[in-house]
Design a protein around this motif. Sequence first.
Motif, mmCIF file in Angstrom:
data_model
loop_
_atom_site.group_PDB
_atom_site.id
_atom_site.type_symbol
_atom_site.label_atom_id
_atom_site.label_comp_id
_atom_site.label_asym_id
_atom_site.label_seq_id
_atom_site.Cartn_x
_atom_site.Cartn_y
_atom_site.Cartn_z
ATOM 1 N N TRP A 15 0.921 -0.846 -0.071
ATOM 2 C CA TRP A 15 0.430 0.081 0.308
ATOM 3 C C TRP A 15 1.011 1.108 0.047
ATOM 4 O O TRP A 15 0.199 2.106 -0.756
ATOM 5 C CB TRP A 15 -0.953 0.267 1.275
ATOM 6 C CG TRP A 15 -1.549 -1.198 1.532
ATOM 7 C CD1 TRP A 15 -1.714 -2.164 2.296
ATOM 8 C CD2 TRP A 15 -3.155 -1.258 0.522
ATOM 9 N NE1 TRP A 15 -2.693 -3.648 1.560
ATOM 10 C CE2 TRP A 15 -3.517 -2.711 0.579
ATOM 11 C CE3 TRP A 15 -3.630 -0.557 -0.016
ATOM 12 C CZ2 TRP A 15 -4.835 -3.055 0.055
ATOM 13 C CZ3 TRP A 15 -4.763 -0.920 -0.837
ATOM 14 C CH2 TRP A 15 -5.768 -2.540 -0.220
ATOM 15 N N ASN A 16 1.765 0.872 0.602
ATOM 16 C CA ASN A 16 2.851 1.973 0.496
ATOM 17 C C ASN A 16 4.747 1.895 1.189
ATOM 18 O O ASN A 16 4.519 0.529 0.903
ATOM 19 C CB ASN A 16 2.471 3.693 1.685
ATOM 20 C CG ASN A 16 2.841 3.374 3.034
ATOM 21 O OD1 ASN A 16 3.126 2.562 3.577
ATOM 22 N ND2 ASN A 16 1.594 3.913 3.629
ATOM 23 N N GLN A 17 5.277 2.271 1.359
ATOM 24 C CA GLN A 17 6.654 1.981 1.791
ATOM 25 C C GLN A 17 6.738 0.811 2.399
ATOM 26 O O GLN A 17 7.951 0.197 2.963
ATOM 27 C CB GLN A 17 7.648 3.220 1.595
ATOM 28 C CG GLN A 17 7.852 3.803 3.226
ATOM 29 C CD GLN A 17 8.283 5.236 2.618
ATOM 30 O OE1 GLN A 17 9.888 4.836 1.951
ATOM 31 N NE2 GLN A 17 8.476 5.433 3.921
ATOM 32 N N ASP A 18 5.576 1.091 3.656
ATOM 33 C CA ASP A 18 5.759 0.155 5.247
ATOM 34 C C ASP A 18 4.940 -0.886 4.887
ATOM 35 O O ASP A 18 4.493 -1.687 5.813
ATOM 36 C CB ASP A 18 6.285 1.453 6.220
ATOM 37 C CG ASP A 18 7.374 1.544 6.540
ATOM 38 O OD1 ASP A 18 8.568 0.674 5.813
ATOM 39 O OD2 ASP A 18 7.514 2.632 6.412
ATOM 40 N N LEU A 19 3.523 -0.188 4.382
ATOM 41 C CA LEU A 19 2.245 -1.037 4.681
ATOM 42 C C LEU A 19 1.713 -1.875 3.991
ATOM 43 O O LEU A 19 2.167 -1.458 2.421
ATOM 44 C CB LEU A 19 0.888 0.025 4.374
ATOM 45 C CG LEU A 19 -0.183 -0.398 5.443
ATOM 46 C CD1 LEU A 19 -0.431 -1.399 6.582
ATOM 47 C CD2 LEU A 19 -1.273 0.204 5.232
ATOM 48 N N HIS A 141 -11.980 5.027 10.074
ATOM 49 C CA HIS A 141 -10.066 4.718 10.039
ATOM 50 C C HIS A 141 -9.553 5.160 9.753
ATOM 51 O O HIS A 141 -9.604 6.382 9.614
ATOM 52 C CB HIS A 141 -10.491 3.583 8.492
ATOM 53 C CG HIS A 141 -8.670 3.562 8.634
ATOM 54 N ND1 HIS A 141 -8.401 2.442 7.396
ATOM 55 C CD2 HIS A 141 -7.487 2.847 9.533
ATOM 56 C CE1 HIS A 141 -7.262 2.324 7.629
ATOM 57 N NE2 HIS A 141 -6.966 1.968 8.754
ATOM 58 N N ALA A 142 -8.763 5.445 11.884
ATOM 59 C CA ALA A 142 -8.244 7.100 11.623
ATOM 60 C C ALA A 142 -6.489 6.262 11.483
ATOM 61 O O ALA A 142 -5.728 5.124 11.723
ATOM 62 C CB ALA A 142 -7.755 7.059 13.306
ATOM 63 N N VAL A 143 -5.907 7.060 10.368
ATOM 64 C CA VAL A 143 -4.522 6.873 10.268
ATOM 65 C C VAL A 143 -3.624 8.777 10.313
ATOM 66 O O VAL A 143 -4.034 9.380 10.436
ATOM 67 C CB VAL A 143 -4.472 6.037 8.650
ATOM 68 C CG1 VAL A 143 -5.298 4.996 9.123
ATOM 69 C CG2 VAL A 143 -4.919 7.402 7.687
ATOM 70 N N ARG A 144 -2.598 8.099 9.881
ATOM 71 C CA ARG A 144 -1.792 9.287 9.952
ATOM 72 C C ARG A 144 -1.527 10.040 8.580
ATOM 73 O O ARG A 144 -1.282 10.926 8.752
ATOM 74 C CB ARG A 144 0.230 8.699 10.159
ATOM 75 C CG ARG A 144 0.681 8.353 11.094
ATOM 76 C CD ARG A 144 1.746 8.232 11.979
ATOM 77 N NE ARG A 144 1.756 7.942 13.296
ATOM 78 C CZ ARG A 144 3.373 7.522 14.025
ATOM 79 N NH1 ARG A 144 4.030 7.224 12.645
ATOM 80 N NH2 ARG A 144 3.392 6.749 15.060
ATOM 81 N N TYR A 145 -1.205 8.816 7.522
ATOM 82 C CA TYR A 145 -1.732 9.394 5.966
ATOM 83 C C TYR A 145 -2.849 9.483 5.464
ATOM 84 O O TYR A 145 -2.679 7.631 5.320
ATOM 85 C CB TYR A 145 -0.031 9.126 5.753
ATOM 86 C CG TYR A 145 1.350 10.342 6.170
ATOM 87 C CD1 TYR A 145 1.365 11.722 5.717
ATOM 88 C CD2 TYR A 145 2.200 9.480 6.816
ATOM 89 C CE1 TYR A 145 2.197 12.272 6.390
ATOM 90 C CE2 TYR A 145 3.482 10.132 8.128
ATOM 91 C CZ TYR A 145 3.312 11.708 7.249
ATOM 92 O OH TYR A 145 3.863 11.799 8.452
ATOM 93 N N ALA A 146 -3.046 9.581 4.433
ATOM 94 C CA ALA A 146 -3.694 8.982 3.613
ATOM 95 C C ALA A 146 -3.523 7.612 2.516
ATOM 96 O O ALA A 146 -4.408 6.556 2.737
ATOM 97 C CB ALA A 146 -4.412 9.966 2.233
ATOM 98 N N ASP A 148 -1.969 5.363 4.099
ATOM 99 C CA ASP A 148 -2.233 3.943 5.153
ATOM 100 C C ASP A 148 -3.634 3.782 4.875
ATOM 101 O O ASP A 148 -3.742 2.724 5.489
ATOM 102 C CB ASP A 148 -2.269 4.731 6.902
ATOM 103 C CG ASP A 148 -0.696 5.255 6.807
ATOM 104 O OD1 ASP A 148 0.324 4.371 5.977
ATOM 105 O OD2 ASP A 148 0.086 6.529 8.062
ATOM 106 N N LEU A 149 -4.414 4.150 4.150
ATOM 107 C CA LEU A 149 -5.820 3.893 4.078
ATOM 108 C C LEU A 149 -6.057 2.773 3.097
ATOM 109 O O LEU A 149 -6.901 3.134 2.126
ATOM 110 C CB LEU A 149 -6.943 5.269 3.651
ATOM 111 C CG LEU A 149 -6.496 5.955 4.042
ATOM 112 C CD1 LEU A 149 -7.568 7.658 3.888
ATOM 113 C CD2 LEU A 149 -7.671 5.585 5.785
#
Length: 246
Positions: A15-19, A141-146, A148-149
């Motif tokens: 989903w991104n570099q870590d997720l 759904h609460a996250v830091r950056y979009a 992460d959704l």
Amino acid sequence: MAQWLTGEVVENYAWNQDLFTLKVRTPKFDFIAGQFVRLGLEVDGQRIQRAYSLVNAPTADELEFLVNRIQDGLLSPLLHGLQAGQRIEVSQPPSGFFTLNEVPDGESLWLIATGTGVGPYFSMLGTAEPWQRFKRIHLVHAVRYASDLAYQNLAQQWLQQYPQQFSYQPIVSREQVTGALSGRVPALIESGALQAALADQLDSSAQVMLCGNPDMIRDAKQVLADLGLPKNLRRKPGNVTMEHYW
């Protein structure tokens, strides 16, 4: 003592570099949506293992796990590097009581999560039970950056399929995103901003599930208690069911 199945990685989707979502194929087994298993890898003759919730519905052919890579973690960096065709171990039997059969009936169901804590909700929403039991279902759904959704495609699918029953509300804390709220979950509940965004009330007819960051759960539990929604216990049914994610 846990038993172990040998599984095969089908896909490692970033989903991104870590997720990332790890899709795994194992012999079929039964579980209740919301439960977890342990994933294990053998390193230097020892099994490194950690619990992860099943994201897939119980009827799915493949297992799915939503994982966030922790840079200094023992297992998540190794899972992040797995590729299709590699082996992974999956514990049996599945465990956990963060399931809808532990939740009393109500008019509305609020599924509130931070980060990867949203995973069990996708498993639950992939079954018939929530749609049959609750008139209104809110996924928060609460996250830091979009970025992460994760699984927004599923949320959009349910919005189209159940337009009068299902609502999806993202909360993004570190950037401005159209349609998303900003801030911490407990503060948004306390101010009424979350209820206003979803056009619904958190009252005695609501059932709330909290999953993710322990700080969020602690503070949200207190705010909900102040609103007259006590913790749900087997010996004393209430309105708030919780799962700490680390």
